[in-house]
Design an enzyme around this catalytic site. Structure first.
Site, short mmCIF file in Angstrom:
data_model
loop_
_atom_site.label_atom_id
_atom_site.label_comp_id
_atom_site.label_asym_id
_atom_site.label_seq_id
_atom_site.Cartn_x
_atom_site.Cartn_y
_atom_site.Cartn_z
N HIS A 1 -27.63 29.05 101.99
CA HIS A 1 -28.73 28.29 102.60
C HIS A 1 -29.15 28.79 103.98
CE1 HIS A 1 -25.32 26.44 104.64
NE2 HIS A 1 -26.18 26.00 105.54
C1 UD1 Z 1 -29.26 22.40 108.19
C2 UD1 Z 1 -28.61 22.90 109.48
C3 UD1 Z 1 -27.52 23.91 109.15
C4 UD1 Z 1 -26.53 23.35 108.14
C5 UD1 Z 1 -27.27 22.82 106.92
C6 UD1 Z 1 -26.30 22.14 106.00
C7 UD1 Z 1 -30.05 23.03 111.48
C8 UD1 Z 1 -30.84 23.93 112.35
N1 UD1 Z 1 -29.59 23.58 110.32
O1 UD1 Z 1 -29.90 23.50 107.57
O2 UD1 Z 1 -26.82 24.24 110.33
O3 UD1 Z 1 -25.65 24.37 107.76
O4 UD1 Z 1 -28.26 21.85 107.33
O5 UD1 Z 1 -26.82 22.02 104.71
O6 UD1 Z 1 -29.86 21.89 111.81
N2 UD1 Z 1 -34.69 19.77 102.30
C9 UD1 Z 1 -34.93 18.95 101.24
N3 UD1 Z 1 -34.20 17.79 101.14
C10 UD1 Z 1 -33.27 17.43 102.04
C11 UD1 Z 1 -33.04 18.26 103.14
C12 UD1 Z 1 -33.76 19.43 103.26
O7 UD1 Z 1 -35.77 19.24 100.39
O8 UD1 Z 1 -32.64 16.35 101.87
C13 UD1 Z 1 -35.44 21.06 102.42
C14 UD1 Z 1 -36.74 20.92 103.20
O9 UD1 Z 1 -37.67 21.75 102.59
C15 UD1 Z 1 -36.36 21.50 104.56
C16 UD1 Z 1 -35.31 22.55 104.21
O10 UD1 Z 1 -34.62 22.00 103.09
O11 UD1 Z 1 -37.46 22.05 105.22
C17 UD1 Z 1 -34.33 22.82 105.33
O12 UD1 Z 1 -33.72 21.63 105.80
P1 UD1 Z 1 -33.19 21.53 107.31
O13 UD1 Z 1 -32.41 20.29 107.49
O14 UD1 Z 1 -34.29 21.80 108.28
O15 UD1 Z 1 -32.23 22.78 107.46
P2 UD1 Z 1 -31.05 23.26 106.51
O16 UD1 Z 1 -31.42 24.60 105.98
O17 UD1 Z 1 -30.69 22.19 105.55
N1 UDP Z 2 -21.10 20.91 99.23
C1 UDP Z 2 -21.23 19.87 98.32
N2 UDP Z 2 -22.09 20.05 97.26
C2 UDP Z 2 -22.79 21.19 97.07
C3 UDP Z 2 -22.65 22.23 98.02
C4 UDP Z 2 -21.80 22.06 99.09
O1 UDP Z 2 -20.57 18.84 98.43
O2 UDP Z 2 -23.54 21.28 96.10
C5 UDP Z 2 -20.22 20.71 100.40
C6 UDP Z 2 -19.15 21.76 100.57
O3 UDP Z 2 -17.98 21.35 99.93
C7 UDP Z 2 -18.97 21.82 102.08
C8 UDP Z 2 -20.30 21.37 102.62
O4 UDP Z 2 -21.03 20.81 101.54
O5 UDP Z 2 -18.01 20.89 102.53
C9 UDP Z 2 -21.02 22.54 103.19
O6 UDP Z 2 -22.29 22.17 103.52
P1 UDP Z 2 -23.42 23.24 103.79
O7 UDP Z 2 -23.08 24.53 103.14
O8 UDP Z 2 -24.68 22.57 103.45
O9 UDP Z 2 -23.38 23.36 105.38
P2 UDP Z 2 -22.50 24.22 106.40
O10 UDP Z 2 -21.06 23.91 106.18
O11 UDP Z 2 -22.82 25.66 106.18
O12 UDP Z 2 -22.99 23.77 107.73
#
Ligand code: UD1
Ligand code: UDP
Length: 348
Positions: free
Chosen positions: A196
């Site tokens: 991601h």
């Molecule tokens: C965010 C965090 C990242 C973390 C990740 C965990 C920041 C800058 N990034 O990244 O550090 O590792 O969360 O997963 O805070 N979206 C949906 N539904 C949701 C959430 C997001 O459709 O419930 C889509 C939207 O199109 C959105 C995109 O995902 O624009 C990115 O979501 P966002 O929360 O901005 O950043 P992440 O890539 O999730």
């Molecule tokens: N995870 C989950 N379901 C999924 C993918 C990830 O429960 O389909 C959990 C995973 O076990 C880990 C956490 O989500 O604990 C990681 O989240 P993510 O990769 O979104 O964020 P990051 O850790 O990189 O900030």
């Protein structure tokens, strides 16, 4: 004590679970959800499975550009802080929700604790790296998961407010282990993939190249796909290898089940690198650097560029055999609450 816990994204719900349970034995906790993640499978499901009380406030911030998203959160968090006047604010990790929480607390003079402090990738092009540095420098108390994190904090002159507590995710994993035996795991031997990070997934060319590199592998692959990544795959109609199964984001219990049954992990997630280590699974991390360097040093995590032409061979041949020292501690939530209480007494 009246404690305000602020979360907003999937990995933060996972970290909040065990801490919230421990805090509530003695203290009042109010939970603010910023609404950064909002899909049921990215948010509510984690509250249900980790048995975390429904947040008292949801700011419903939603998605957006870095500044717009952080700005909306900041305004909402400030308002709630003024209304609740907590004794302590707790935030986790390195997302925009973390940044907004720390900024709001420091401007209002509300004591603040940053959990997962001291992590550094030294890559300032990651929004998370900026968020971590700001969170560590503005918070009053820092809980570091590892010695490496403690050293980074010392290098930045932050030792006096830093405590080595271990990593709270050890407790999160243990909590779901007990629920896993029900058997959510599938057939064994597949690769478990998650991706991601914007620098990996926002460029469709990179993503397309990744899938053609993965298509050289014969083993099954299961990819619970983050909505950010799904959007790019769908928008650009990127084709997937036949043996790769794209599935929806999984609940924490189901995901730990998938981890248990896989042969190896391929990821750019922070949390999953640690969980792979804890589960004894080899992890190939598709990033140029990692904050979880001790997993690499122990020989269980290997860094690799997402478009490395040798990716398939690297995945196939990576077979760690070394021992697995305890890198992340034990009963971490309990240690954290004890440290919070000690710190609070000394302040009075
Ligand atoms: C965010 C965090 C990242 C973390 C990740 C965990 C920041 C800058 N990034 O990244 O550090 O590792 O969360 O997963 O805070 N979206 C949906 N539904 C949701 C959430 C997001 O459709 O419930 C889509 C939207 O199109 C959105 C995109 O995902 O624009 C990115 O979501 P966002 O929360 O901005 O950043 P992440 O890539 O999730
Ligand atoms: N995870 C989950 N379901 C999924 C993918 C990830 O429960 O389909 C959990 C995973 O076990 C880990 C956490 O989500 O604990 C990681 O989240 P993510 O990769 O979104 O964020 P990051 O850790 O990189 O900030």
């Amino acid at each position: 004590m009246k404690i305000l816990s602020i979360v907003g994204a999937r990995p933060q719900f996972i970290k909040l679970g065990p801490l919230s349970r421990e805090l509530r034995k003695q203290h009042q906790e109010i939970i603010i959800h910023t609404g950064q993640h909002y899909d049921h499978a990215m948010s509510d499901l984690f509250f249900e499975q980790l048995e975390i009380p429904v947040p008292d406030i949801n700011l419903e911030t939603g998605s957006g550009l870095q500044g717009a998203q952080t700005g909306r959160m900041l305004e909402g968090i400030e308002r709630e802080m003024l209304s609740h006047k907590p004794d302590l604010m707790i935030c986790f990790g390195d997302t925009n929700s973390t940044l907004a929480a720390c900024l709001a607390a420091s401007k209002l003079g509300i004591p603040s604790l940053h959990i997962e402090a001291g992590l550094r990738s030294f890559n300032r092009s990651m929004p998370e790296e900026i968020n971590r540095v700001v969170a560590d420098h503005t918070s009053d108390l820092l809980f570091a998961p590892t010695e490496t994190a403690m050293n980074h904090l010392a290098d930045e002159g932050l030792s006096t407010k830093s405590v080595l507590t271990g990593d709270i995710m050890v407790d999160s994993v243990r909590f779901v282990q007990a629920r896993l035996d029900v058997d959510h795991s599938r057939q064994e031997g597949y690769l478990l993939i998650t991706l991601h990070r914007p620098y990996n997934v926002d460029d469709p060319v990179k993503l397309n190249t990744l899938f053609s590199l993965l298509s050289k592998l014969e083993q099954p692959m299961i990819f619970p796909v983050h909505p950010r990544t799904r959007n790019i795959i769908e928008k650009h109609q990127i084709s997937l290898p036949e043996n790769l199964q794209l599935i929806h984001p999984q609940g924490y219990i189901e995901f730990q089940g998938l981890l248990k049954g896989c042969s190896k992990v391929v990821t750019d997630s922070g949390g999953l690198q640690k969980e792979a280590y804890l589960a004894g699974k080899p992890c190939i991390t598709l990033r140029p650097e990692t904050e979880w360097v001790e997993t690499v040093e122990a020989g269980w995590n290997r860094l690799c560029d997402i478009n490395d032409p040798d990716l398939a061979t690297i995945i196939q041949s990576f077979q760690p055999t070394g021992k697995q020292p305890n890198l992340y501690g034990k009963d971490v939530a309990k240690t954290m609450v004890e440290e919070i209480e000690k710190w609070f007494e000394l302040r009075d």
